[in-house]
Design an enzyme around this catalytic site. Structure first.
Site, mmCIF file in Angstrom:
data_model
loop_
_atom_site.group_PDB
_atom_site.id
_atom_site.type_symbol
_atom_site.label_atom_id
_atom_site.label_comp_id
_atom_site.label_asym_id
_atom_site.label_seq_id
_atom_site.Cartn_x
_atom_site.Cartn_y
_atom_site.Cartn_z
ATOM 1 N N TYR A 292 33.986 48.596 -1.440
ATOM 2 C CA TYR A 292 34.519 50.396 -0.868
ATOM 3 C C TYR A 292 33.969 50.330 0.499
ATOM 4 O O TYR A 292 34.482 50.171 1.750
ATOM 5 C CB TYR A 292 33.583 51.513 -1.628
ATOM 6 C CG TYR A 292 33.008 52.728 -0.402
ATOM 7 C CD1 TYR A 292 33.815 53.329 -0.410
ATOM 8 C CD2 TYR A 292 31.546 53.251 -0.536
ATOM 9 C CE1 TYR A 292 33.715 54.336 0.600
ATOM 10 C CE2 TYR A 292 31.452 54.021 0.166
ATOM 11 C CZ TYR A 292 32.691 54.875 1.061
ATOM 12 O OH TYR A 292 32.589 56.009 1.960
ATOM 13 N N LYS A 296 35.719 49.750 4.051
ATOM 14 C CA LYS A 296 35.569 51.123 4.855
ATOM 15 C C LYS A 296 35.375 50.497 6.598
ATOM 16 O O LYS A 296 35.764 51.159 7.957
ATOM 17 C CB LYS A 296 34.599 52.229 4.628
ATOM 18 C CG LYS A 296 34.604 52.404 3.340
ATOM 19 C CD LYS A 296 36.157 53.890 4.315
ATOM 20 C CE LYS A 296 35.287 55.103 5.253
ATOM 21 N NZ LYS A 296 35.826 56.268 5.809
#
Length: 549
Positions: A292, A296
């Protein structure tokens, strides 16, 4: 100093003393004398505000290329009024809080185009109605304001747009002529998501959206909602700095990070079943804790490398949890980082977890993130200067929540207000224990689960029941170990997020704006927030009241 100031006679003595004091306090942190005086312009001290800083001083500041903050504030409502917005991720938790706040505080906005994943315009319109307009609790205040006109008001402002991360071509041309601000809030927030899925949404999504931004005729700002944890496994105080393209957390990483190579690696991989493992492996190789935050971070790199002259703001919140005050305390949707652990503990399923007593869990309420977003949007959207501005909305430096305090607050809540089990009996919980190593945690889990299931008390003759309980025991331990793998990097996180830019942003706001759009994390009383706001919010909005008296 006297060359810079023209003080009115009624305040000159008091103001000059205050100015000297402020100048003295802050001068050691700022490079030049002219820039040091900027703090006086930002001061919310009424003595300073009415002191009458002369145009000579203002010209001096301007000549240094430093923005002045005036007593009139940023002009947040004025900026929002009449503007059109494109919001991706508008049906998510933070997106809904953002939409509610805009419509409540600036009802004269022009349009909010809400990007919605759907097969058709009709399906998108239905999702908009089901997930936003008909959301009873969050939009209750707007319902009360508009009464019978609520549906008409919402439909006049919110426009569903079919798309997945970026706008479909059919509607792109029309929106490009209308939109003033793009807010890219869409993300896949699963820590251990498949690498191909996370890369497409969190890295290529921003690339496509900033590409669309370049086609917008009157765009004033592109705002990316990121996460403070894009800083990966950095330690100590982490400043609000943008990523350079291809930058790694592990500076010694070989080969160097290439986003193009990561995309090729995924597209050429034949092992789709191992995409989760691949994502974690690639993240760890370059210094990020999971797929994640790695994807990002690459999304931020894409935006910064492709933005050109577009003004960009990147908001980096830490762990976003339930609202602090607005539209009311405790609203939350879905389980966030610490929530599954809190609920497992309250139900008696888990009485310990992996973590350091002196560790910090960086938490920030959703409404403070939204307020900081709107303030940054107005400030940089008004000036519309090319550049990339980073704001970390976080608490670990300004007002840290220590894990030993968190577990105490959670214990106090469930002791005074326990869950009620299916038989109507209150679930009594012991103090929550923190374990420093996964080995200790696993040993504890096995012992706790055997005691809880009664496996340890079974006679050797009852083999059938013993096998059944063994299976249950194994599944419970596996589930808890999985949570430890996923959340361990956050409960042992060694970085502390500096929020100097964010604090300076609030210093630019007027008193009125602070009342309406404040985001002072230092003001949070963590005991009150956890015990009286957040956990009751979880039980009401996530658990839907199950297990209450």
């Amino acid at each position: 100093m006297s060359a810079f100031f023209n003080l009115s006679s009624s305040t000159s003595l008091l103001a000059s003393k205050t100015i000297v004091k402020l100048y003295s306090n802050y001068s050691k942190h700022i490079a030049s004398p002219e820039k040091r005086m900027l703090y006086i312009c930002r001061s919310r001290n009424p003595v300073i505000k009415c002191s009458g800083i002369s145009p000579v001083f203002q010209d001096t500041i301007a000549s240094q290329g430093v923005e002045m903050c005036t007593r009139d504030g940023i002009g947040i409502v004025q900026f929002l009024t009449g503007k059109s917005f494109l919001i991706t991720g508008g049906t998510g938790f933070l997106g809904k809080v953002l939409i509610e706040k805009i419509l409540r505080t600036a009802p004269d906005v022009s349009k909010i185009f809400v990007l919605i994943k759907a097969k058709s315009k009709e399906a998108a319109a239905q999702r908009l109605k089901n997930e936003i307009i008909d959301e009873e609790e969050l939009f209750k205040g707007l319902r009360q304001i508009h009464g019978k006109s609520y549906q008409a008001f919402m439909l006049s402002k919110l426009v569903p747009v079919v798309g997945n991360v970026c706008v479909d071509e059919d509607e792109a041309n029309f929106i490009a002529k209308e939109v003033d601000v793009i807010i890219n809030s869409a993300a896949n927030t699963t820590f251990d998501e498949r690498y191909d899925t996370a890369l497409d949404i969190n890295t290529l999504g921003p690339k496509r959206t900033i590409g669309f931004a370049k086609k917008c005729d009157k765009l004033k700002l592109f705002l990316q909602v990121s996460t403070a944890y894009v800083n990966g496994q950095r330690q100590g105080k982490i400043m609000e700095k943008p990523f350079c393209f291809g930058q790694s957390i592990h500076t010694s990483s070989l080969p160097k990070l290439s986003i193009e190579d990561e995309i090729k690696l995924v597209s050429q991989s034949n092992e789709s079943q191992k995409m989760k493992e691949l994502g974690k492996h690639r993240a760890n190789s370059f210094g990020w804790q999971d797929t994640y935050v790695f994807t990002k971070a690459m999304g931020e790199m894409m935006i910064d490398s492709l933005r050109g002259d577009i003004p960009v703001v990147i908001i980096r919140p830490s762990i976003i949890e339930s609202t602090y005050t607005e539209p009311f305390p405790g609203w939350i949707e879905g389980n966030k980082v610490m929530d599954p652990l809190i609920l497992f503990y309250g139900k008696g399923h888990l009485t310990g977890f992996l973590g350091d007593d002196d560790g910090v869990l960086d938490v920030v309420p959703a409404d403070m993130v939204v307020n900081a977003t709107l303030a940054a949007m107005a400030k940089h959207g008004t000036s519309a200067k090319p550049g990339c501005n980073i704001y970390q909305v976080a608490s670990s430096v300004a007002n840290p929540l220590f894990l030993k305090e968190l577990v105490q607050f959670v214990y106090q809540h469930f002791t005074s207000s326990p869950f009620i089990d299916s038989k109507g009996i209150p679930v009594r919980v012991p103090p929550l224990q923190l374990h420093m190593s996964k080995e200790d945690f696993s040993t504890y889990l096995l012992r706790h689960t055997k005691n809880r299931t009664g496996l340890g008390n079974l006679s050797k003759t009852d083999e059938k029941l013993s096998r059944k309980l063994n299976i249950i025991c194994k599944k419970l331990v596996e589930q808890a170990n999985y949570l430890a793998d996923v959340y361990g990097p956050y409960t042992f996180y060694g970085g502390r997020f500096d929020n100097s830019n964010t604090k300076r942003l609030m210093e630019c706001m007027s008193e009125e704006e602070i009342q309406t759009f404040g985001f002072d994390v230092e003001s949070i009383n963590w005991k009150d927030y956890i015990t009286n706001i957040h956990i009751p919010g979880l039980r009401r909005h996530v658990m839907k009241g199950r297990g209450l008296n």
